[in-house]
Design a protein around this motif. Structure first.
Motif, PDB file in Angstrom:
ATOM      1  N   GLY A 248       0.791  -1.221   0.000  1.00 22.79           N
ATOM      2  CA  GLY A 248       0.000   0.000   0.000  1.00 22.79           C
ATOM      3  C   GLY A 248       0.825   1.274   0.000  1.00 22.79           C
ATOM      4  O   GLY A 248       2.009   1.286  -0.358  1.00 22.79           O
ATOM      5  N   PHE A 249       0.183   2.342   0.452  1.00 17.77           N
ATOM      6  CA  PHE A 249       0.780   3.675   0.426  1.00 17.77           C
ATOM      7  C   PHE A 249       0.951   4.213   1.844  1.00 17.77           C
ATOM      8  O   PHE A 249       0.104   3.994   2.715  1.00 17.77           O
ATOM      9  N   ILE A 250       2.029   4.944   2.047  1.00 20.10           N
ATOM     10  CA  ILE A 250       2.249   5.734   3.255  1.00 20.10           C
ATOM     11  C   ILE A 250       2.314   7.191   2.804  1.00 20.10           C
ATOM     12  O   ILE A 250       3.021   7.510   1.834  1.00 20.10           O
ATOM     13  N   VAL A 251       1.589   8.082   3.472  1.00 21.28           N
ATOM     14  CA  VAL A 251       1.532   9.485   3.068  1.00 21.28           C
ATOM     15  C   VAL A 251       2.042  10.354   4.212  1.00 21.28           C
ATOM     16  O   VAL A 251       1.513  10.307   5.326  1.00 21.28           O
ATOM     17  N   ILE A 252       3.081  11.143   3.933  1.00 19.69           N
ATOM     18  CA  ILE A 252       3.611  12.113   4.891  1.00 19.69           C
ATOM     19  C   ILE A 252       3.522  13.494   4.249  1.00 19.69           C
ATOM     20  O   ILE A 252       4.067  13.715   3.160  1.00 19.69           O
ATOM     21  N   THR A 253       2.834  14.421   4.913  1.00 26.21           N
ATOM     22  CA  THR A 253       2.735  15.785   4.403  1.00 26.21           C
ATOM     23  C   THR A 253       3.366  16.753   5.402  1.00 26.21           C
ATOM     24  O   THR A 253       3.599  16.412   6.564  1.00 26.21           O
ATOM     25  N   GLY A 254       3.623  17.961   4.941  1.00 25.99           N
ATOM     26  CA  GLY A 254       4.203  18.983   5.808  1.00 25.99           C
ATOM     27  C   GLY A 254       4.479  20.245   5.020  1.00 25.99           C
ATOM     28  O   GLY A 254       4.590  20.213   3.784  1.00 25.99           O
ATOM     29  N   GLU A 255       4.589  21.362   5.722  1.00 29.15           N
ATOM     30  CA  GLU A 255       4.904  22.633   5.079  1.00 29.15           C
ATOM     31  C   GLU A 255       6.286  22.577   4.431  1.00 29.15           C
ATOM     32  O   GLU A 255       7.111  21.716   4.749  1.00 29.15           O
ATOM     33  N   VAL A 256       6.524  23.526   3.526  1.00 30.34           N
ATOM     34  CA  VAL A 256       7.850  23.647   2.920  1.00 30.34           C
ATOM     35  C   VAL A 256       8.887  23.850   4.014  1.00 30.34           C
ATOM     36  O   VAL A 256       8.734  24.714   4.877  1.00 30.34           O
ATOM     37  N   GLY A 257       9.929  23.033   4.009  1.00 32.59           N
ATOM     38  CA  GLY A 257      10.995  23.187   4.995  1.00 32.59           C
ATOM     39  C   GLY A 257      10.757  22.479   6.304  1.00 32.59           C
ATOM     40  O   GLY A 257      11.560  22.600   7.230  1.00 32.59           O
TER      41      GLY A 257
ATOM     42  N   LEU B  80       5.508  11.841  -0.271  1.00 26.38           N
ATOM     43  CA  LEU B  80       5.833  13.020   0.528  1.00 26.38           C
ATOM     44  C   LEU B  80       5.313  14.241  -0.213  1.00 26.38           C
ATOM     45  O   LEU B  80       5.610  14.428  -1.395  1.00 26.38           O
ATOM     46  N   GLY B  81       4.531  15.080   0.480  1.00 27.97           N
ATOM     47  CA  GLY B  81       3.968  16.235  -0.208  1.00 27.97           C
ATOM     48  C   GLY B  81       3.671  17.385   0.726  1.00 27.97           C
ATOM     49  O   GLY B  81       3.682  17.249   1.952  1.00 27.97           O
ATOM     50  N   GLN B  82       3.408  18.533   0.133  1.00 32.82           N
ATOM     51  CA  GLN B  82       3.031  19.715   0.890  1.00 32.82           C
ATOM     52  C   GLN B  82       1.568  19.586   1.339  1.00 32.82           C
ATOM     53  O   GLN B  82       0.851  18.696   0.870  1.00 32.82           O
ATOM     54  N   PRO B  83       1.100  20.440   2.252  1.00 33.03           N
ATOM     55  CA  PRO B  83      -0.237  20.249   2.842  1.00 33.03           C
ATOM     56  C   PRO B  83      -1.357  20.093   1.834  1.00 33.03           C
ATOM     57  O   PRO B  83      -2.308  19.340   2.063  1.00 33.03           O
ATOM     58  N   GLU B  84      -1.268  20.783   0.690  1.00 30.11           N
ATOM     59  CA  GLU B  84      -2.355  20.695  -0.281  1.00 30.11           C
ATOM     60  C   GLU B  84      -2.500  19.294  -0.880  1.00 30.11           C
ATOM     61  O   GLU B  84      -3.540  18.967  -1.468  1.00 30.11           O
ATOM     62  N   PHE B  85      -1.475  18.465  -0.707  1.00 23.46           N
ATOM     63  CA  PHE B  85      -1.564  17.107  -1.231  1.00 23.46           C
ATOM     64  C   PHE B  85      -2.651  16.299  -0.522  1.00 23.46           C
ATOM     65  O   PHE B  85      -3.222  15.375  -1.101  1.00 23.46           O
ATOM     66  N   ARG B  86      -2.950  16.655   0.722  1.00 22.33           N
ATOM     67  CA  ARG B  86      -4.016  15.950   1.441  1.00 22.33           C
ATOM     68  C   ARG B  86      -5.352  16.132   0.728  1.00 22.33           C
ATOM     69  O   ARG B  86      -6.151  15.192   0.642  1.00 22.33           O
ATOM     70  N   ALA B  87      -5.607  17.345   0.207  1.00 20.84           N
ATOM     71  CA  ALA B  87      -6.847  17.575  -0.538  1.00 20.84           C
ATOM     72  C   ALA B  87      -6.861  16.772  -1.832  1.00 20.84           C
ATOM     73  O   ALA B  87      -7.901  16.254  -2.250  1.00 20.84           O
ATOM     74  N   THR B  88      -5.690  16.644  -2.471  1.00 18.43           N
ATOM     75  CA  THR B  88      -5.616  15.858  -3.698  1.00 18.43           C
ATOM     76  C   THR B  88      -5.970  14.401  -3.427  1.00 18.43           C
ATOM     77  O   THR B  88      -6.750  13.787  -4.158  1.00 18.43           O
ATOM     78  N   VAL B  89      -5.390  13.844  -2.373  1.00 16.27           N
ATOM     79  CA  VAL B  89      -5.665  12.441  -2.036  1.00 16.27           C
ATOM     80  C   VAL B  89      -7.143  12.229  -1.737  1.00 16.27           C
ATOM     81  O   VAL B  89      -7.698  11.163  -2.034  1.00 16.27           O
ATOM     82  N   ASN B  90      -7.802  13.247  -1.189  1.00 12.95           N
ATOM     83  CA  ASN B  90      -9.212  13.129  -0.835  1.00 12.95           C
ATOM     84  C   ASN B  90     -10.152  13.463  -1.992  1.00 12.95           C
ATOM     85  O   ASN B  90     -11.375  13.493  -1.797  1.00 12.95           O
ATOM     86  N   SER B  91      -9.612  13.714  -3.180  1.00 14.21           N
ATOM     87  CA  SER B  91     -10.468  14.044  -4.317  1.00 14.21           C
ATOM     88  C   SER B  91     -11.264  12.820  -4.760  1.00 14.21           C
ATOM     89  O   SER B  91     -10.837  11.672  -4.560  1.00 14.21           O
ATOM     90  N   PRO B  92     -12.440  13.040  -5.378  1.00  7.57           N
ATOM     91  CA  PRO B  92     -13.317  11.913  -5.730  1.00  7.57           C
ATOM     92  C   PRO B  92     -12.683  10.878  -6.646  1.00  7.57           C
ATOM     93  O   PRO B  92     -13.011   9.698  -6.570  1.00  7.57           O
ATOM     94  N   GLY B  93     -11.767  11.292  -7.508  1.00  2.55           N
ATOM     95  CA  GLY B  93     -11.196  10.353  -8.469  1.00  2.55           C
ATOM     96  C   GLY B  93     -10.155   9.409  -7.907  1.00  2.55           C
ATOM     97  O   GLY B  93      -9.617   8.581  -8.644  1.00  2.55           O
ATOM     98  N   LEU B  94      -9.838   9.536  -6.617  1.00  2.00           N
ATOM     99  CA  LEU B  94      -8.762   8.716  -6.038  1.00  2.00           C
ATOM    100  C   LEU B  94      -9.272   7.819  -4.912  1.00  2.00           C
ATOM    101  O   LEU B  94      -8.531   7.497  -3.986  1.00  2.00           O
ATOM    102  N   GLU B  95     -10.523   7.402  -5.001  1.00  2.00           N
ATOM    103  CA  GLU B  95     -11.106   6.560  -3.956  1.00  2.00           C
ATOM    104  C   GLU B  95     -10.321   5.259  -3.793  1.00  2.00           C
ATOM    105  O   GLU B  95     -10.048   4.808  -2.675  1.00  2.00           O
ATOM    106  N   GLN B  96      -9.934   4.643  -4.920  1.00  2.00           N
ATOM    107  CA  GLN B  96      -9.223   3.370  -4.832  1.00  2.00           C
ATOM    108  C   GLN B  96      -7.841   3.540  -4.209  1.00  2.00           C
ATOM    109  O   GLN B  96      -7.388   2.679  -3.440  1.00  2.00           O
ATOM    110  N   LEU B  97      -7.175   4.653  -4.513  1.00  2.00           N
ATOM    111  CA  LEU B  97      -5.869   4.901  -3.901  1.00  2.00           C
ATOM    112  C   LEU B  97      -6.034   5.118  -2.399  1.00  2.00           C
ATOM    113  O   LEU B  97      -5.255   4.597  -1.594  1.00  2.00           O
ATOM    114  N   ARG B  98      -7.064   5.900  -2.004  1.00  2.00           N
ATOM    115  CA  ARG B  98      -7.290   6.157  -0.579  1.00  2.00           C
ATOM    116  C   ARG B  98      -7.480   4.860   0.196  1.00  2.00           C
ATOM    117  O   ARG B  98      -7.051   4.743   1.342  1.00  2.00           O
ATOM    118  N   GLN B  99      -8.132   3.904  -0.412  1.00  2.00           N
ATOM    119  CA  GLN B  99      -8.374   2.639   0.267  1.00  2.00           C
ATOM    120  C   GLN B  99      -7.073   1.876   0.523  1.00  2.00           C
ATOM    121  O   GLN B  99      -7.040   0.964   1.358  1.00  2.00           O
TER     122      GLN B  99
END
Length: 396
Positions: A44-53, A163-182
């Motif tokens: 599966g996937f591990i997701v780590i987000t955080g501000e720049v720096g 690894l992504g910046q905070p806005e990546f959390r919204a991308t992961v939660n977008s409707p087209g990525l339901e299978q990835l979220r699972q």
């Protein structure tokens, strides 16, 4: 340079990620716990987000430096705006996969799958680290999900760390990525350090290069540094790096608050940002590299960014005007006077129209939010370019 003046074996506050300087703050310790849990699952996937720096790349570098390469093979990519086919080819290259059939997507997929199967037969798991994942389109993220489908029997062949910046959390939660979220088995947001950790962080990096107390830091410096940096590691590095340079220039054995405020004021002036007002308070809104090579077409780049920003602002204004018109139309329909003895009116068409307008308003609010995000992105690019130009001018 100041490292020689103070007798250091190296420069402890470089901006590039270096696992040798890894500092385990509370938020980094939590992130490592989530990483450890995720890696133990082996899929599966591990997701780590955080501000720049905030230290995402340093965390990944520390992970890579500490793993047992006899048990886990790691490939790393830093994304720009790759499409799905490019992402597959870059992923294959990250593992050093030779592609006899060229660099087309089909050949890359075949070579990558064969590599993953060979690693599994040798008793090794495989991890792909994707940095700056917020740059990936939904189609590219879906391609990553397809890569995670590779199995050898019931054994998953590839695990992916995003690894992504905070806005990546919204991308992961977008409707087209339901299978990835699972398939996300662990996620963590890397916050800034605690205020009381800033002094320990500075001294940790200094001790790593042989610091024995020179220079000393006057009372209040660490607290002021925490305030000015927002406790973000890269911003701390930027400030302390400048602070030690000033210490060398002034032959100072003690770093005091006046020196720190001078550095903060200099950086605020470099940024040419009215929102940064020295000496109190200071808000650093954007990180930048210590130096940037001047681009040969820098004026054209600035003009292009300004034009892009103007287009985004115009689009946002258009969306706001459309939203206001829809709201007024809805209000007029609701408030239309009805004759005292008028026959009964079928309200079904009116309710249908109101529902449609409500949906339009919601859609417009979403589009306005997207426009604001785009404007913020353009402004960030422009500020980083201006900071780079200032740094280049000083270096010259």
């Amino acid at each position: 340079m100041y490292d020689q003046f103070y007798g250091f074996s190296g420069r402890p506050f470089q901006l590039a990620p270096d696992p040798e300087f890894y500092f385990e703050s509370l938020t980094h310790r939590k992130a490592l716990s989530y990483l450890g849990y995720g890696l133990a699952q082996g899929e599966g996937f591990i997701v780590i987000t955080g501000e720049v720096g905030a230290g995402k790349s340093t965390l990944a570098a520390h992970l890579v430096a500490s793993i047992d390469r006899q048990r886990l093979s790691v490939g790393q990519i830093v994304t720009s705006r790759l499409d799905a086919g490019e992402l597959v080819r870059v992923a294959a290259q990250a593992f050093g996969v030779a592609q006899a059939g060229g660099f087309d997507k089909a050949a890359a997929l075949a070579s990558l799958e064969q590599y993953l199967q060979n690693e599994a037969r040798a008793g090794r798991r495989t991890l792909l680290i994707v940095d700056e994942a917020q740059n990936l389109a939904v189609a590219a993220l879906e391609e990553l999900r397809m890569l995670s489908n590779f199995h050898l029997g019931a054994h998953p062949l590839l695990q992916i760390l995003l690894l992504g910046q905070p806005e990546f959390r919204a991308t992961v939660n977008s409707p087209g990525l339901e299978q990835l979220r699972q398939r996300v088995i662990a996620t963590h947001h890397l916050d800034a350090m605690e205020v009381e950790e800033v002094g320990a962080y500075v001294e940790h990096r200094l001790t790593h290069v042989g610091w024995t107390g020179r220079p000393a830091f006057a009372p209040g410096v660490y607290a002021r540094l925490a305030e000015a940096s927002g406790c973000v590691p890269r911003r701390i590095n930027q400030l302390v790096n400048r602070l030690l340079l000033l210490g060398e220039v002034e032959h100072a054995d003690t770093i005091d608050l006046d020196m720190l405020d001078e550095v903060i004021a200099d950086l605020a002036g470099d940024a040419d940002d009215d929102s940064i007002a020295p000496p109190h308070p200071v808000e650093f809104r954007h990180d930048h590299a210590e130096t940037h090579a001047p681009a040969p077409d820098s004026s054209a780049q600035a003009g292009g960014m300004m034009e892009a920003m103007s287009r985004e602002l115009a689009a946002r204004d258009e969306q706001i005007a459309e939203l206001q018109a829809a709201v007024m139309e809805l209000a007029e329909m609701r408030e239309a006077p009805v004759a005292e003895h008028a026959p009964a009116i079928d309200h079904a068409p009116l309710m249908t129209t109101i529902t449609e307008l409500t949906h339009r308003i919601e859609a417009l609010e979403t589009r306005t939010t997207d426009q604001n995000e785009a404007i913020r992105h353009v402004l960030t690019m422009l500020i980083e370019w201006l900071e780079g130009e200032n740094a280049s001018a000083r270096a010259a």
